[in-house]
Write an enzyme that holds these catalytic residues in place. Structure first.
Site, PDB file in Angstrom:
ATOM      1  N   ASN A 212      -7.723   3.092   6.186  1.00 43.26           N
ATOM      2  CA  ASN A 212      -8.917   3.209   5.331  1.00 43.26           C
ATOM      3  C   ASN A 212     -10.096   2.546   6.035  1.00 43.26           C
ATOM      4  OD1 ASN A 212      -9.039   0.285   4.516  1.00 43.26           O
ATOM      5  ND2 ASN A 212      -6.998   0.810   3.748  1.00 43.26           N
ATOM      6  N   ASP A 290      -1.659   1.813  -0.127  1.00 45.48           N
ATOM      7  CA  ASP A 290      -0.784   1.872  -1.311  1.00 45.48           C
ATOM      8  C   ASP A 290       0.471   2.698  -1.019  1.00 45.48           C
ATOM      9  OD1 ASP A 290      -2.340   0.294  -3.012  1.00 45.48           O
ATOM     10  OD2 ASP A 290      -3.706   1.963  -3.380  1.00 45.48           O
TER      11      ASP A 290
HETATM   12  N1  CTP Z   1      -3.096  -5.552  -2.802  1.00 43.39           N
HETATM   13  C1  CTP Z   1      -2.006  -6.088  -2.143  1.00 43.39           C
HETATM   14  N2  CTP Z   1      -0.992  -5.291  -1.741  1.00 43.39           N
HETATM   15  C2  CTP Z   1      -1.017  -3.969  -1.956  1.00 43.39           C
HETATM   16  C3  CTP Z   1      -2.131  -3.398  -2.619  1.00 43.39           C
HETATM   17  C4  CTP Z   1      -3.146  -4.216  -3.016  1.00 43.39           C
HETATM   18  O1  CTP Z   1      -1.980  -7.311  -1.945  1.00 43.39           O
HETATM   19  N3  CTP Z   1      -0.003  -3.220  -1.532  1.00 43.39           N
HETATM   20  C5  CTP Z   1      -4.174  -6.430  -3.262  1.00 43.39           C
HETATM   21  C6  CTP Z   1      -5.477  -6.248  -2.534  1.00 43.39           C
HETATM   22  O2  CTP Z   1      -5.569  -7.099  -1.415  1.00 43.39           O
HETATM   23  C7  CTP Z   1      -6.488  -6.600  -3.607  1.00 43.39           C
HETATM   24  C8  CTP Z   1      -5.868  -6.062  -4.845  1.00 43.39           C
HETATM   25  O3  CTP Z   1      -4.468  -6.092  -4.609  1.00 43.39           O
HETATM   26  O4  CTP Z   1      -6.627  -7.997  -3.788  1.00 43.39           O
HETATM   27  C9  CTP Z   1      -6.305  -4.661  -5.086  1.00 43.39           C
HETATM   28  O5  CTP Z   1      -5.502  -4.096  -6.078  1.00 43.39           O
HETATM   29  P1  CTP Z   1      -5.228  -2.546  -6.217  1.00 43.39           P
HETATM   30  O6  CTP Z   1      -4.274  -2.390  -7.334  1.00 43.39           O
HETATM   31  O7  CTP Z   1      -4.889  -1.924  -4.916  1.00 43.39           O
HETATM   32  O8  CTP Z   1      -6.603  -2.083  -6.681  1.00 43.39           O
HETATM   33  P2  CTP Z   1      -7.691  -1.217  -5.977  1.00 43.39           P
HETATM   34  O9  CTP Z   1      -7.655  -1.422  -4.502  1.00 43.39           O
HETATM   35  O10 CTP Z   1      -8.943  -1.605  -6.661  1.00 43.39           O
HETATM   36  O11 CTP Z   1      -7.231   0.258  -6.244  1.00 43.39           O
HETATM   37  P3  CTP Z   1      -6.791   1.046  -7.564  1.00 43.39           P
HETATM   38  O12 CTP Z   1      -7.824   0.769  -8.602  1.00 43.39           O
HETATM   39  O13 CTP Z   1      -6.746   2.421  -7.086  1.00 43.39           O
HETATM   40  O14 CTP Z   1      -5.433   0.526  -7.978  1.00 43.39           O
END
Ligand code: CTP
Length: 421
Positions: A212, A290
């Site tokens: 990304n 993800d």
């Molecule tokens: N995070 C993590 N490990 C992952 C995915 C995310 O530690 N596998 C952490 C990121 O570093 C960040 C937070 O979780 O602190 C982001 O949460 P996430 O659920 O991925 O939210 P978004 O990136 O905002 O995406 P979405 O809203 O699509 O879930």
């Protein structure tokens, strides 16, 4: 809330005899531009390189060089100069001047002022490579550090004498950054902070990846801000082009950043799990993939006219896992509980509501919701802090530079770690 600390220091700038004195003119300009009041004191040797009129014009204040200057009311310039300033900065500091400081000499205005001062002293050495490397100079620097003097630089590069190496004075902008860093409140002394930053790359085959646009800038800015606040920082970083802040801080000195470079989400998780037991704070800034391909092809996948399906599986949510992790630490204050966890979320709409839901879902005390349009790759960011108090505790921070924002976030984390700070 007050998001930005405005520097209001009165700086006493000492200039000693070295060719780098010409850079001090730019330094005075930057200091004045940052809102500081600057008073210049020069040694006789410094005046051989640049005239006092230059510094008087740039600082808008009289320049001092003479121990017998009768302008101060009490006739004691060395006492008045230290009483009327908040910090003393010597840039450039020649090898000779460092030696004189070590011995507490007081045979000119600048050395006498150093001896009589009650304010902190920051020194930016500047000299030829061999002079810097000479054991005598190194001994002097060690003694000054032990005496509580803060040394910034020297830098590495081309020197006026034609040599290349350590010894040149830091550039004025670098000295400004060092001064800003030094001025930050040391609210995280004795704490260990673990940070993830940047993107991850998930291999499809040996040459292709899923990744990304995360630049890593926000995570690196937080590493810098936490180190400035005195924390020992471990930065687990996906691939970025950024250089590690404070990578060179000597062990034992507060403010060092140790970087662990990783590529995939699985590597990031492993590095975090290896470090978390002895960490007090975990800040997840990384844009972790993800999903990852279920398997990565061993050889480069050949192009064909048929479509290509890549089967993806979810990665582990590192933040959610760490938020439930009971630390096994030698320190009883850590043992059995998770570290203080801070998450980031990129939201393009309903920032506060989605942020609050995400904070609860991840089970973390503090979530920083990015207003998504402002975040990726930019030097500025606009965020809202959301904690367990819900709407009552929401703190929206205006758009600002990522380092200034990181310092504000660091203060908020410190306040929650130790409510008395
Ligand atoms: N995070 C993590 N490990 C992952 C995915 C995310 O530690 N596998 C952490 C990121 O570093 C960040 C937070 O979780 O602190 C982001 O949460 P996430 O659920 O991925 O939210 P978004 O990136 O905002 O995406 P979405 O809203 O699509 O879930």
């Amino acid at each position: 809330m007050e998001a930005q600390v405005k520097p209001t220091q009165r700086v006493l700038l000492g200039i000693t005899g070295g060719i780098a004195a010409y850079k001090s003119a730019e330094l005075v300009r930057l200091l004045v531009k940052s809102g500081r009041e600057v008073t210049v004191a020069m040694t006789a040797a410094a005046r051989e390189f640049v005239g006092p009129a230059t510094f008087q014009a740039l600082s808008g204040r009289p320049v001092y060089s003479d121990l017998w200057d009768t302008r101060p009311d009490n006739g004691m310039a060395h006492i008045e100069l230290t009483r009327n300033n908040d910090v003393m900065l010597i840039a450039p500091a020649s090898a000779d001047f460092l030696a004189r400081l070590v011995h507490g000499r007081s045979d000119d205005l600048l050395s006498t002022t150093v001896l009589a001062r009650t304010i902190p002293l920051i020194v930016a050495p500047a000299m030829n490579l061999q002079m810097w490397q000479n054991p005598a100079t190194q001994r002097n620097v060690a003694t000054l550090k032990a005496d509580g003097v803060h040394i910034v630089g020297p830098g590495n590069g081309d020197q006026a004498c034609g040599e290349i190496g350590d010894g040149r004075m830091l550039e004025p902008a670098e000295i400004m950054a060092a001064l800003d860093a030094w001025a930050q409140p040391k609210t995280l002394l004795g704490k260990r902070v673990l940070i993830t930053a940047g993107p991850t790359q998930e291999a499809i085959d040996p040459v292709r990846v899923i990744t990304n646009h995360s630049s890593g800038k926000m995570g690196y800015a937080l590493a810098q801000a936490c180190a400035e606040a005195g924390a020992e920082v471990v930065l687990v970083s996906g691939p970025t082009h950024l250089s590690t802040p404070f990578a060179g801080a000597s062990p034992g000195e507060p403010g060092g950043v140790r970087r662990i470079s990783v590529i995939s989400a699985a590597q990031m998780l492993a590095a975090v799990e290896a470090e978390v037991d002895e960490s007090d704070v975990f800040i997840a800034v990384a844009a972790v993939a993800d999903y990852r391909p279920v398997s990565s092809a061993e050889q480069k996948i050949k192009k064909s006219d048929a479509g290509l399906n890549i089967h993806l599986e979810p990665t582990v949510d590192i933040l959610a896992r760490i938020a439930k992790h009971a630390r096994r630490s030698n320190d009883p204050r850590r043992n059995g509980t998770p570290p203080f966890c801070v998450g980031f979320a990129a939201e393009s709409e309903n920032v506060e509501q989605y942020g609050a839901e995400k904070r609860a879902r991840k089970g973390i005390p503090l979530l920083i919701a990015n207003h998504a349009q402002s975040a990726f790759g930019a030097d500025e960011n606009e965020v809202t802090l959301i904690d367990e108090r819900g709407a009552e505790g929401e703190m929206r921070m205006p758009k600002m530079g990522k380092v200034v924002l990181a310092r504000a976030i660091t203060r908020e984390i410190s306040a929650r770690l130790n409510p008395k700070v």
